[in-house]
Design a protein around this motif. Structure first.
Motif, PDB file in Angstrom:
ATOM      1  N   ALA A 101       0.816  -1.216   0.000  1.00  0.00           N
ATOM      2  CA  ALA A 101       0.000   0.000   0.000  1.00  0.00           C
ATOM      3  C   ALA A 101       0.848   1.264   0.000  1.00  0.00           C
ATOM      4  O   ALA A 101       0.465   2.278  -0.590  1.00  0.00           O
ATOM      5  CB  ALA A 101      -0.937  -0.001   1.206  1.00  0.00           C
ATOM      6  N   ILE A 102       2.006   1.211   0.658  1.00  0.00           N
ATOM      7  CA  ILE A 102       2.837   2.411   0.748  1.00  0.00           C
ATOM      8  C   ILE A 102       3.382   2.810  -0.618  1.00  0.00           C
ATOM      9  O   ILE A 102       3.795   3.958  -0.840  1.00  0.00           O
ATOM     10  CB  ILE A 102       3.984   2.179   1.762  1.00  0.00           C
ATOM     11  N   TRP A 103       3.371   1.871  -1.556  1.00  0.00           N
ATOM     12  CA  TRP A 103       3.755   2.169  -2.944  1.00  0.00           C
ATOM     13  C   TRP A 103       2.528   2.452  -3.807  1.00  0.00           C
ATOM     14  O   TRP A 103       2.540   3.383  -4.627  1.00  0.00           O
ATOM     15  CB  TRP A 103       4.536   0.997  -3.544  1.00  0.00           C
ATOM     16  N   ALA A 104       1.485   1.676  -3.628  1.00  0.00           N
ATOM     17  CA  ALA A 104       0.327   1.768  -4.517  1.00  0.00           C
ATOM     18  C   ALA A 104      -0.449   3.070  -4.326  1.00  0.00           C
ATOM     19  O   ALA A 104      -0.890   3.684  -5.310  1.00  0.00           O
ATOM     20  CB  ALA A 104      -0.595   0.570  -4.284  1.00  0.00           C
ATOM     21  N   ILE A 105      -0.649   3.519  -3.083  1.00  0.00           N
ATOM     22  CA  ILE A 105      -1.486   4.695  -2.831  1.00  0.00           C
ATOM     23  C   ILE A 105      -0.870   5.978  -3.401  1.00  0.00           C
ATOM     24  O   ILE A 105      -1.547   6.716  -4.134  1.00  0.00           O
ATOM     25  CB  ILE A 105      -1.775   4.827  -1.330  1.00  0.00           C
ATOM     26  N   PRO A 106       0.389   6.308  -3.120  1.00  0.00           N
ATOM     27  CA  PRO A 106       0.952   7.529  -3.727  1.00  0.00           C
ATOM     28  C   PRO A 106       0.980   7.463  -5.254  1.00  0.00           C
ATOM     29  O   PRO A 106       0.671   8.465  -5.917  1.00  0.00           O
ATOM     30  CB  PRO A 106       2.371   7.593  -3.143  1.00  0.00           C
ATOM     31  N   PHE A 107       1.344   6.296  -5.802  1.00  0.00           N
ATOM     32  CA  PHE A 107       1.346   6.162  -7.251  1.00  0.00           C
ATOM     33  C   PHE A 107      -0.059   6.388  -7.805  1.00  0.00           C
ATOM     34  O   PHE A 107      -0.239   7.022  -8.852  1.00  0.00           O
ATOM     35  CB  PHE A 107       1.862   4.782  -7.649  1.00  0.00           C
ATOM     36  N   GLY A 108      -1.065   5.847  -7.118  1.00  0.00           N
ATOM     37  CA  GLY A 108      -2.435   5.989  -7.586  1.00  0.00           C
ATOM     38  C   GLY A 108      -2.912   7.430  -7.557  1.00  0.00           C
ATOM     39  O   GLY A 108      -3.600   7.884  -8.476  1.00  0.00           O
ATOM     40  N   ILE A 109      -2.560   8.176  -6.519  1.00  0.00           N
ATOM     41  CA  ILE A 109      -2.978   9.580  -6.431  1.00  0.00           C
ATOM     42  C   ILE A 109      -2.331  10.404  -7.541  1.00  0.00           C
ATOM     43  O   ILE A 109      -2.996  11.223  -8.206  1.00  0.00           O
ATOM     44  CB  ILE A 109      -2.632  10.147  -5.044  1.00  0.00           C
ATOM     45  N   VAL A 110      -1.043  10.189  -7.766  1.00  0.00           N
ATOM     46  CA  VAL A 110      -0.359  10.924  -8.828  1.00  0.00           C
ATOM     47  C   VAL A 110      -0.951  10.553 -10.190  1.00  0.00           C
ATOM     48  O   VAL A 110      -1.214  11.432 -11.034  1.00  0.00           O
ATOM     49  CB  VAL A 110       1.150  10.629  -8.794  1.00  0.00           C
ATOM     50  N   GLY A 111      -1.181   9.269 -10.409  1.00  0.00           N
ATOM     51  CA  GLY A 111      -1.759   8.841 -11.683  1.00  0.00           C
ATOM     52  C   GLY A 111      -3.149   9.397 -11.895  1.00  0.00           C
ATOM     53  O   GLY A 111      -3.505   9.812 -13.010  1.00  0.00           O
ATOM     54  N   GLY A 112      -3.961   9.413 -10.828  1.00  0.00           N
ATOM     55  CA  GLY A 112      -5.305   9.963 -10.947  1.00  0.00           C
ATOM     56  C   GLY A 112      -5.294  11.443 -11.291  1.00  0.00           C
ATOM     57  O   GLY A 112      -6.107  11.920 -12.097  1.00  0.00           O
ATOM     58  N   ARG A 113      -4.372  12.181 -10.697  1.00  0.00           N
ATOM     59  CA  ARG A 113      -4.294  13.605 -10.991  1.00  0.00           C
ATOM     60  C   ARG A 113      -3.829  13.854 -12.424  1.00  0.00           C
ATOM     61  O   ARG A 113      -4.366  14.723 -13.136  1.00  0.00           O
ATOM     62  CB  ARG A 113      -3.340  14.279 -10.008  1.00  0.00           C
ATOM     63  N   GLY A 170      -6.244   6.741 -14.468  1.00  0.00           N
ATOM     64  CA  GLY A 170      -4.850   7.033 -14.144  1.00  0.00           C
ATOM     65  C   GLY A 170      -4.476   6.504 -12.779  1.00  0.00           C
ATOM     66  O   GLY A 170      -3.353   6.018 -12.575  1.00  0.00           O
ATOM     67  N   ALA A 171      -5.432   6.592 -11.830  1.00  0.00           N
ATOM     68  CA  ALA A 171      -5.166   6.070 -10.490  1.00  0.00           C
ATOM     69  C   ALA A 171      -4.961   4.567 -10.517  1.00  0.00           C
ATOM     70  O   ALA A 171      -4.076   4.032  -9.831  1.00  0.00           O
ATOM     71  CB  ALA A 171      -6.321   6.435  -9.559  1.00  0.00           C
ATOM     72  N   VAL A 172      -5.759   3.851 -11.314  1.00  0.00           N
ATOM     73  CA  VAL A 172      -5.635   2.392 -11.384  1.00  0.00           C
ATOM     74  C   VAL A 172      -4.326   1.991 -12.054  1.00  0.00           C
ATOM     75  O   VAL A 172      -3.600   1.111 -11.570  1.00  0.00           O
ATOM     76  CB  VAL A 172      -6.843   1.792 -12.124  1.00  0.00           C
ATOM     77  N   VAL A 173      -4.002   2.644 -13.174  1.00  0.00           N
ATOM     78  CA  VAL A 173      -2.804   2.254 -13.931  1.00  0.00           C
ATOM     79  C   VAL A 173      -1.538   2.470 -13.106  1.00  0.00           C
ATOM     80  O   VAL A 173      -0.728   1.540 -12.918  1.00  0.00           O
ATOM     81  CB  VAL A 173      -2.728   3.032 -15.261  1.00  0.00           C
ATOM     82  N   LEU A 174      -1.344   3.686 -12.601  1.00  0.00           N
ATOM     83  CA  LEU A 174      -0.140   3.931 -11.815  1.00  0.00           C
ATOM     84  C   LEU A 174      -0.208   3.248 -10.456  1.00  0.00           C
ATOM     85  O   LEU A 174       0.815   2.862  -9.887  1.00  0.00           O
ATOM     86  CB  LEU A 174       0.092   5.430 -11.638  1.00  0.00           C
ATOM     87  N   GLY A 175      -1.421   3.082  -9.919  1.00  0.00           N
ATOM     88  CA  GLY A 175      -1.559   2.344  -8.664  1.00  0.00           C
ATOM     89  C   GLY A 175      -1.111   0.901  -8.802  1.00  0.00           C
ATOM     90  O   GLY A 175      -0.486   0.342  -7.899  1.00  0.00           O
ATOM     91  N   VAL A 176      -1.422   0.283  -9.946  1.00  0.00           N
ATOM     92  CA  VAL A 176      -0.975  -1.088 -10.199  1.00  0.00           C
ATOM     93  C   VAL A 176       0.543  -1.142 -10.322  1.00  0.00           C
ATOM     94  O   VAL A 176       1.185  -2.094  -9.854  1.00  0.00           O
ATOM     95  CB  VAL A 176      -1.660  -1.649 -11.462  1.00  0.00           C
TER      96      VAL A 176
END
Length: 405
Positions: free
Chosen positions: A70-82, A119-125
């Motif tokens: 989660a510590i990797w997926a959540i920040p990546f997901g927020i950046v991707g979503g934005r 974007g949140a899903v792609v970078l979150g993955v």
């Protein structure tokens, strides 16, 4: 009955938008603004992680591995979503037609709203893959465990749009129409101030909550693995997102494909739906058996063998006793052979009168016969003496020793 009708008549025939959108925390150098939109996103993440943690633990995964992912997926997901939101709605940031009249400083101001789920899903993955590699677990196993939690987080996070009075649908006369403050910058220009709009945030929130139940029930029934539950999540979500997105009237990038011009998110939902459906069918038809484990190959926890864990049992002890008895019997037979041989040599040297020039040594080559004859009491005195000597030389022997008397 009349009282119920009176209450129903007095009930508002629309959904009001809140006038409150956050609060300020005083600090020595100023104030810290806490936005309701951010609180909804945070609450969605917390509830989504809770549901994922429950499902992840049932897979027998290592303790703490969820947080490592989660510590990797959540920040990546927020950046991707934005980033996806900026690309799909670029006018505020780059100006209409990218004419440079936009405000680039708005891009990092995530508290104003604007997160694109794709974007949140792609970078979150991508972030989840990094965390899974470090934790030694399979990405597909994590995605299957997280799919219902992801949908739950989206259902809660959508209420942030209500607080921001944004991303609503077109005008409607339905009793659940959404009121928007006419002074809000998001109120469509040229429309009457009492216009009601489709509450698309509510439609999507309810759709997602129903989806959480659907995914949990189907997974309980079919035990999806190899990422199939995640692709089922994508199928379900896009199926609802297509018609909900088509209701919205906020500014968005318009794309013309196959002679049809519509919002970018509509086309994205259609393409994701088709791709997810194909992948789900292919994975289901493959039917390739795989170990039902969430660990990457070679990263499984060290197993302790049953022999190392289990104490000696009664059967094993009995087996040891039988082995000891057998060894004792072997010793007795060997001693019997030795004594018989000595006796044969002694008799031969003294008498030399055995029939057909045979010595007792020839008979001692058959210890079984010697044991049987001595048991029957028909052996010679030298044989009896030899047997008695052997029995006395092995006190406490097993039943086989006693049978040689």
């Amino acid at each position: 009955m009349q009282s119920l009708l009176h209450v129903a008549a007095m009930a508002p025939m629309s959904i009001p938008s809140p006038s409150w959108s956050g609060f300020d925390i005083p600090l020595p150098w100023g104030t810290l603004r806490i936005h309701a939109y951010a609180l909804c996103i945070l609450l969605g993440i917390i509830l989504g992680l809770w549901l994922t943690a429950v499902r992840w633990k049932r897979r027998g995964t290592p303790e703490g591995s969820l947080w490592d992912v989660a510590i990797w997926a959540i920040p990546f997901g927020i950046v991707g979503g934005r980033l996806y939101h900026v690309i799909s709605s670029p006018d505020a940031y780059f100006g209409p037609g990218f004419n440079g009249t936009g405000d680039l400083s708005l891009i990092p101001q995530i508290w104003r709203g604007g997160l694109g789920i794709w974007g949140a899903v792609v970078l979150g993955v991508v972030g989840a893959w990094l965390g899974c590699r470090r934790s030694g677990v399979k990405l597909t196993a994590f995605l299957d465990a997280a799919a219902p939690g992801l949908l739950l987080a989206q259902a809660i996070g959508r209420w942030g749009n209500w607080f921001n009075q944004e991303l609503f649908g077109g005008p409607t006369t339905l009793p659940w129409g959404l009121q928007i403050d006419p002074n809000s910058p998001n109120f469509p220009a040229g429309m009457p101030s009492d216009t009601l709009f489709h509450p698309t945030f509510l439609y999507e929130s309810l759709w997602n909550i129903i989806g959480v139940v659907v995914l949990l029930v189907l997974d309980r029934r079919f035990h999806f693995r190899r990422g199939r539950l995640f692709w089922l999540y994508a199928i379900y979500y896009t199926l609802g997102r297509v018609w909900i997105e088509a209701l919205r009237i906020d500014d968005a990038e318009q794309i013309n494909l196959f002679g049809i011009t519509t919002r970018l998110n509509v086309w994205t939902s259609i393409f994701v739906f088709v791709a997810a459906l194909i992948i789900f069918i292919v994975l289901s038809l493959r039917g390739r058996p795989e170990p039902d484990t969430a660990y990457l190959p070679g990263r499984e926890p060290a197993a302790v063998t049953a022999e190392e864990d289990e104490p000696a049992t009664v059967d094993s002890i009995a087996g040891d006793d039988e082995t000891t008895a057998a060894e004792a019997n072997s010793t007795i037979v060997t001693d019997t052979k030795a004594h018989d041989t000595d006796g044969s040599v002694s008799d031969t040297g003294a008498h030399g009168n055995l029939r057909n020039n045979q010595s007792d040594l020839g008979h001692t080559a058959e210890p079984t016969e010697t044991a049987e004859e001595s048991h029957a009491g028909v052996t010679s005195d030298s044989g009896s003496a030899s047997t008695e000597t052997t029995a006395s030389s092995a006190p406490g022997s097993g039943p086989e020793a006693g049978s040689t008397k």
